[in-house]
Design a protein around this motif. Sequence first.
Motif, PDB file in Angstrom:
ATOM      1  N   UNK A  88      25.302  45.785  -8.946  1.00 51.91           N
ATOM      2  CA  UNK A  88      26.100  45.728  -7.719  1.00 51.91           C
ATOM      3  C   UNK A  88      27.274  44.761  -7.819  1.00 51.91           C
ATOM      4  N   UNK A  89      27.105  43.530  -8.364  1.00 46.73           N
ATOM      5  CA  UNK A  89      28.244  42.608  -8.419  1.00 46.73           C
ATOM      6  C   UNK A  89      29.449  43.168  -9.175  1.00 46.73           C
ATOM      7  N   UNK A  90      29.201  44.034 -10.167  1.00 44.75           N
ATOM      8  CA  UNK A  90      30.299  44.619 -10.936  1.00 44.75           C
ATOM      9  C   UNK A  90      31.175  45.509 -10.057  1.00 44.75           C
ATOM     10  N   UNK A  91      30.569  46.108  -9.028  1.00 45.94           N
ATOM     11  CA  UNK A  91      31.317  46.980  -8.119  1.00 45.94           C
ATOM     12  C   UNK A  91      31.922  46.216  -6.947  1.00 45.94           C
ATOM     13  N   UNK A  92      31.751  44.903  -6.925  1.00 48.27           N
ATOM     14  CA  UNK A  92      32.288  44.094  -5.830  1.00 48.27           C
ATOM     15  C   UNK A  92      33.307  43.061  -6.295  1.00 48.27           C
ATOM     16  N   UNK A  93      33.425  42.889  -7.625  1.00 46.64           N
ATOM     17  CA  UNK A  93      34.379  41.880  -8.099  1.00 46.64           C
ATOM     18  C   UNK A  93      35.780  42.492  -8.202  1.00 46.64           C
ATOM     19  N   UNK A  94      36.687  41.836  -8.876  1.00 49.61           N
ATOM     20  CA  UNK A  94      38.085  42.258  -8.874  1.00 49.61           C
ATOM     21  C   UNK A  94      38.448  43.334  -9.865  1.00 49.61           C
TER      22      UNK A  94
END
Length: 531
Positions: free
Chosen positions: A349-355
């Motif tokens: 999930x964090x990969x789809x929320x970072x820049x």
Amino acid sequence: MGTRSKEPATGRPGSRTRRLLASAATGVIAAGALFAVAQLLSAFFSAASSPLTSVGSTFIDFTPAWMKNFAIATFGTNDKTVLLLSVAAAAIVLSALAGVAARKWFAAGAGMVGAFAVVMAACIITRAGATVPDLLPLLAGTASGLAVLRFLTGAATPRHTAPATGGSMDSGAARPTRRTFLVRSAVVAGAAVVVGVGGTLLSTARNTARQVRAALKLPDPRTPAAALPAGVQSPVQGVAPFVTPNADFYRIDTALVVPELDPGNWALRVHGMVENEFTMTFGELLAAELVETYVTLTCVSNVVGGNLAGNAKWLGYPLREVMARAKPRAGADMVLSTSSDGFSASTPLPVLQDGRDALLAVGMNGEPLPLEHGFPVRMVVPGLYGFVSATKWVVDLEVTTFAAKAGYWTSRGWSSHGPIKTASRVEVPRALARVPAGRVGIGGSAWAQQRGISKVEVQLDGGAWQAATLAAEASVDTWRQWSHEWDGAAAGTHNVRVRAYDADGTLQDERQASPEPDGSTGWHSITFTVV
């Protein structure tokens, strides 16, 4: 139906061989009729209703990882063609056995056909999106196959009458029966071919995906891709183009037959551990604020020096905006993306929320996605191998956890997160190439998506490592090409190795490791001859 046929034993090996071949042919032709009728009728049902496709897809699902690795390493992007040919060959052998069994006892051959139909029915009904009506083409095809088997079996079994004076047992009624069998076989086989081809054409005509794609005009991006800097292409002739043409872009997925989705019926469901579940249509996606960017994708099955990597300009909607709208709940750490054919990938999930420019992509190199690359919508995520991120024909995003769910490949022993490892390859000269003496151009590509490449070195014939000349960098999400000029190359056999450093100065892993479970490692080496 269940009686054994009584055949006089002639004692002549040639006669027995001809009868055996004729019986095997009846089974093969009957199988052809089965698949032809099923193919024709499957045009009116879902893609799962095609027996050959569903059997092949099920075989893919249950194939051991080592066999899949072997197929990809050996056949590359032709692995599906080889699989289809293998399934067809197996069907021919099994149907031939059924024909031979039916010659002695029709019920035995019919029972084999029925058993094969049960297996195919199981393959069909377990495919993603399949429903009970999808079994109807198989049922009709099986009935047709049994009818053909019965029709030809009688003609394939010689019936002898008392021979004329001076005649032989094989020269009486056997010749007319043989001619009858050949005529019947030719007629039925020809009809099966016509029906099968007609079914394929009908399926194409009824599916509007290709026509819609051809007429689709993509909107201009709200954020266009930055212009490529001068010098991104290696000056060495023969190095891959910096932007991979769509027709040359590698394709590795689990879809035996390319899904053909009508964008007018496409919808993306976003749900799971979120505060706001919603569904997005294709029209809504095109109306969103689309961005354009260059991203290099890499398959985890790529061996050291392999060609399962490609760079393209993608147009799409940022997945971070999708996640922002969904509002994931505390504790969620993964997004399970699912394609229309049932494939799934587990993306952190964090990969789809970072820049980073992780996208729901609709365009590739200035045109709508090709069907084989995910039309109408696929995922593109920089920095992750495709098996955990690049879901084609995506229709579902479930926000969940790694503890609760697993993607298609993760459940088969591959890693769950899949960050791309630093890699480099020699593209020129080709392995085992013969090049003229004098100045030899050496070149290739290196990549470390989300980190970038800071240095590439080459080693000639086991000597000292030398710095290669780097081409310009488009971004940390694309590969970076390199070149090296070798002056005074003498005649003989030579070896060149390559290694790369990422932007942090970390050297590419030298240890030789196969792709499973999280990507190959090792320094690429090739041998060539100077003449």
